[in-house]
Design a protein around this motif. Structure first.
Motif, mmCIF file in Angstrom:
data_model
loop_
_atom_site.group_PDB
_atom_site.id
_atom_site.type_symbol
_atom_site.label_atom_id
_atom_site.label_comp_id
_atom_site.label_asym_id
_atom_site.label_seq_id
_atom_site.Cartn_x
_atom_site.Cartn_y
_atom_site.Cartn_z
ATOM 1 N N LEU A 45 -8.088 0.171 9.489
ATOM 2 C CA LEU A 45 -7.125 0.231 10.568
ATOM 3 C C LEU A 45 -5.745 -0.317 10.206
ATOM 4 O O LEU A 45 -4.743 0.307 10.499
ATOM 5 C CB LEU A 45 -7.679 -0.528 11.778
ATOM 6 C CG LEU A 45 -6.884 -0.440 13.053
ATOM 7 C CD1 LEU A 45 -6.779 1.003 13.526
ATOM 8 C CD2 LEU A 45 -7.526 -1.296 14.129
ATOM 9 N N LYS A 46 -5.687 -1.451 9.547
ATOM 10 C CA LYS A 46 -4.409 -2.114 9.316
ATOM 11 C C LYS A 46 -3.762 -1.782 7.982
ATOM 12 O O LYS A 46 -2.609 -2.120 7.780
ATOM 13 C CB LYS A 46 -4.587 -3.623 9.428
ATOM 14 C CG LYS A 46 -4.946 -4.037 10.827
ATOM 15 C CD LYS A 46 -4.992 -5.513 10.970
ATOM 16 C CE LYS A 46 -5.327 -5.837 12.412
ATOM 17 N NZ LYS A 46 -5.254 -7.226 12.714
ATOM 18 N N ASP A 47 -4.456 -1.165 7.061
ATOM 19 C CA ASP A 47 -3.896 -0.925 5.734
ATOM 20 C C ASP A 47 -3.936 0.558 5.380
ATOM 21 O O ASP A 47 -4.229 0.922 4.254
ATOM 22 C CB ASP A 47 -4.645 -1.762 4.693
ATOM 23 C CG ASP A 47 -3.831 -1.977 3.427
ATOM 24 O OD1 ASP A 47 -2.597 -1.785 3.470
ATOM 25 O OD2 ASP A 47 -4.421 -2.335 2.405
ATOM 26 N N THR A 48 -3.653 1.404 6.358
ATOM 27 C CA THR A 48 -3.705 2.848 6.148
ATOM 28 C C THR A 48 -2.420 3.488 6.650
ATOM 29 O O THR A 48 -1.910 3.140 7.702
ATOM 30 C CB THR A 48 -4.899 3.463 6.907
ATOM 31 O OG1 THR A 48 -6.099 2.860 6.433
ATOM 32 C CG2 THR A 48 -4.983 4.963 6.687
ATOM 33 N N ALA A 55 4.945 16.578 2.550
ATOM 34 C CA ALA A 55 5.366 15.197 2.310
ATOM 35 C C ALA A 55 5.322 14.820 0.838
ATOM 36 O O ALA A 55 4.478 15.300 0.085
ATOM 37 C CB ALA A 55 4.485 14.234 3.098
ATOM 38 N N ILE A 56 6.257 13.949 0.483
ATOM 39 C CA ILE A 56 6.251 13.249 -0.800
ATOM 40 C C ILE A 56 6.007 11.787 -0.448
ATOM 41 O O ILE A 56 6.852 11.152 0.188
ATOM 42 C CB ILE A 56 7.594 13.384 -1.541
ATOM 43 C CG1 ILE A 56 7.909 14.845 -1.839
ATOM 44 C CG2 ILE A 56 7.579 12.546 -2.824
ATOM 45 C CD1 ILE A 56 9.311 15.079 -2.386
ATOM 46 N N LEU A 57 4.850 11.286 -0.819
ATOM 47 C CA LEU A 57 4.505 9.899 -0.536
ATOM 48 C C LEU A 57 4.653 9.105 -1.823
ATOM 49 O O LEU A 57 3.956 9.375 -2.815
ATOM 50 C CB LEU A 57 3.079 9.798 0.002
ATOM 51 C CG LEU A 57 2.652 8.430 0.494
ATOM 52 C CD1 LEU A 57 3.517 7.961 1.660
ATOM 53 C CD2 LEU A 57 1.194 8.455 0.909
ATOM 54 N N ILE A 58 5.557 8.153 -1.830
ATOM 55 C CA ILE A 58 5.852 7.354 -3.008
ATOM 56 C C ILE A 58 5.032 6.070 -2.931
ATOM 57 O O ILE A 58 5.100 5.335 -1.947
ATOM 58 C CB ILE A 58 7.363 7.039 -3.080
ATOM 59 C CG1 ILE A 58 8.138 8.374 -3.104
ATOM 60 C CG2 ILE A 58 7.691 6.184 -4.280
ATOM 61 C CD1 ILE A 58 9.487 8.296 -2.471
ATOM 62 N N LEU A 59 4.245 5.815 -3.962
ATOM 63 C CA LEU A 59 3.304 4.693 -3.982
ATOM 64 C C LEU A 59 3.859 3.541 -4.806
ATOM 65 O O LEU A 59 4.256 3.723 -5.953
ATOM 66 C CB LEU A 59 1.970 5.149 -4.570
ATOM 67 C CG LEU A 59 1.373 6.428 -3.978
ATOM 68 C CD1 LEU A 59 0.151 6.848 -4.776
ATOM 69 C CD2 LEU A 59 1.034 6.225 -2.513
ATOM 70 N N ARG A 60 3.874 2.365 -4.188
ATOM 71 C CA ARG A 60 4.323 1.152 -4.859
ATOM 72 C C ARG A 60 3.302 0.051 -4.588
ATOM 73 O O ARG A 60 2.614 0.093 -3.576
ATOM 74 C CB ARG A 60 5.676 0.719 -4.322
ATOM 75 C CG ARG A 60 6.766 1.761 -4.554
ATOM 76 C CD ARG A 60 8.068 1.193 -4.141
ATOM 77 N NE ARG A 60 8.600 0.458 -5.277
ATOM 78 C CZ ARG A 60 9.818 0.614 -5.756
ATOM 79 N NH1 ARG A 60 10.629 1.444 -5.184
ATOM 80 N NH2 ARG A 60 10.229 -0.059 -6.781
ATOM 81 N N PRO A 61 3.218 -0.962 -5.447
ATOM 82 C CA PRO A 61 2.284 -2.061 -5.185
ATOM 83 C C PRO A 61 2.778 -2.920 -4.023
ATOM 84 O O PRO A 61 3.986 -3.044 -3.815
ATOM 85 C CB PRO A 61 2.279 -2.852 -6.494
ATOM 86 C CG PRO A 61 3.584 -2.547 -7.126
ATOM 87 C CD PRO A 61 3.938 -1.144 -6.705
ATOM 88 N N ASP A 62 1.847 -3.507 -3.281
ATOM 89 C CA ASP A 62 2.256 -4.414 -2.210
ATOM 90 C C ASP A 62 2.743 -5.735 -2.814
ATOM 91 O O ASP A 62 2.605 -5.980 -4.007
ATOM 92 C CB ASP A 62 1.141 -4.626 -1.193
ATOM 93 C CG ASP A 62 -0.094 -5.298 -1.762
ATOM 94 O OD1 ASP A 62 -0.012 -5.918 -2.844
ATOM 95 O OD2 ASP A 62 -1.150 -5.222 -1.121
ATOM 96 N N GLU A 103 8.414 9.448 2.072
ATOM 97 C CA GLU A 103 7.928 8.171 2.595
ATOM 98 C C GLU A 103 7.508 7.274 1.443
ATOM 99 O O GLU A 103 6.868 7.732 0.501
ATOM 100 C CB GLU A 103 6.730 8.428 3.516
ATOM 101 C CG GLU A 103 6.157 7.223 4.179
ATOM 102 C CD GLU A 103 6.851 6.902 5.486
ATOM 103 O OE1 GLU A 103 6.902 5.716 5.822
ATOM 104 O OE2 GLU A 103 7.325 7.824 6.155
ATOM 105 N N VAL A 104 7.867 5.999 1.519
ATOM 106 C CA VAL A 104 7.440 4.995 0.543
ATOM 107 C C VAL A 104 6.371 4.145 1.211
ATOM 108 O O VAL A 104 6.531 3.750 2.365
ATOM 109 C CB VAL A 104 8.614 4.097 0.105
ATOM 110 C CG1 VAL A 104 8.138 3.021 -0.860
ATOM 111 C CG2 VAL A 104 9.729 4.919 -0.511
ATOM 112 N N THR A 105 5.286 3.867 0.487
ATOM 113 C CA THR A 105 4.229 3.028 1.066
ATOM 114 C C THR A 105 3.678 2.045 0.057
ATOM 115 O O THR A 105 3.624 2.327 -1.141
ATOM 116 C CB THR A 105 3.080 3.864 1.654
ATOM 117 O OG1 THR A 105 2.194 3.007 2.368
ATOM 118 C CG2 THR A 105 2.303 4.595 0.570
ATOM 119 N N GLU A 106 3.282 0.903 0.587
ATOM 120 C CA GLU A 106 2.556 -0.105 -0.178
ATOM 121 C C GLU A 106 1.125 -0.213 0.329
ATOM 122 O O GLU A 106 0.341 -1.003 -0.179
ATOM 123 C CB GLU A 106 3.246 -1.471 -0.025
ATOM 124 C CG GLU A 106 4.636 -1.509 -0.582
ATOM 125 C CD GLU A 106 5.333 -2.843 -0.352
ATOM 126 O OE1 GLU A 106 4.781 -3.704 0.377
ATOM 127 O OE2 GLU A 106 6.423 -3.013 -0.898
#
Length: 163
Positions: A45-48, A55-62, A103-106
């Motif tokens: 629930l909280k980390d999704t 979409a282009i989803l850019i993945l970065r470390p938290d 979108e950028v996401t951690e």
């Protein structure tokens, strides 16, 4: 001595039994406002992040993972982060896709709603830097843990979204 032994045994019988994991999960699910929820939704629930459409989803470390690299003496993470950010920002600035979400996401989990074979839930725990490309009725494309220059990303994005 016998009296002490009897007292100890009687108090040991008063200890509540530890809760089992399945009991805790059921209790937590029952405490939600909506009643019993799907366990997968409850867990993530909280980390999704949820993505639909093109979409282009850019993945970065938290921040915790980034800090763990620094704490273990891996200061090269600054250079990797900088190179990755520069390559992506340059690539995205040069593209002209009107309907593509950037979108950028951690977040650890990615839920893709519209794609071939969707919905999909991706656990990106082993991917620090990378991207996910998605569009309706098309297989998703995932690239992780490699840092390239902007030309590489431009080629990949144009090929994926113009097919």
């Amino acid at each position: 001595m016998t009296l002490i032994l009897v007292i100890i045994l009687s108090f040991s019988g008063c200890k509540p039994e530890p809760k089992k994991l399945d009991q805790i999960t059921v209790e937590n699910k029952m405490q939600s406002d909506n009643g019993i929820e799907d366990i997968q939704e409850f867990t993530h629930l909280k980390d999704t992040i949820e993505i639909s459409g093109k979409a282009i989803l850019i993945l970065r470390p938290d921040s915790l993972r980034f800090q763990s690299y620094l704490d273990s003496g891996k200061e090269w993470i600054y250079e990797v982060d900088s190179d990755f950010g520069f390559g992506f920002s340059t690539a995205l600035d040069s593209l002209n896709f009107d309907e593509v979400i950037e979108e950028v996401t951690e977040k650890r989990f990615v839920k893709i709603v519209e794609c071939k074979g969707c919905p999909k839930l991706i656990d990106r725990d082993t991917i620090d830097y990378g991207y996910i490309l998605t569009r309706p009725e098309t297989e998703i494309e995932i690239q992780g843990n490699s840092v390239f220059g902007s030309e590489y990303y431009i080629q990949k994005f144009e090929k994926y979204f113009k097919e």
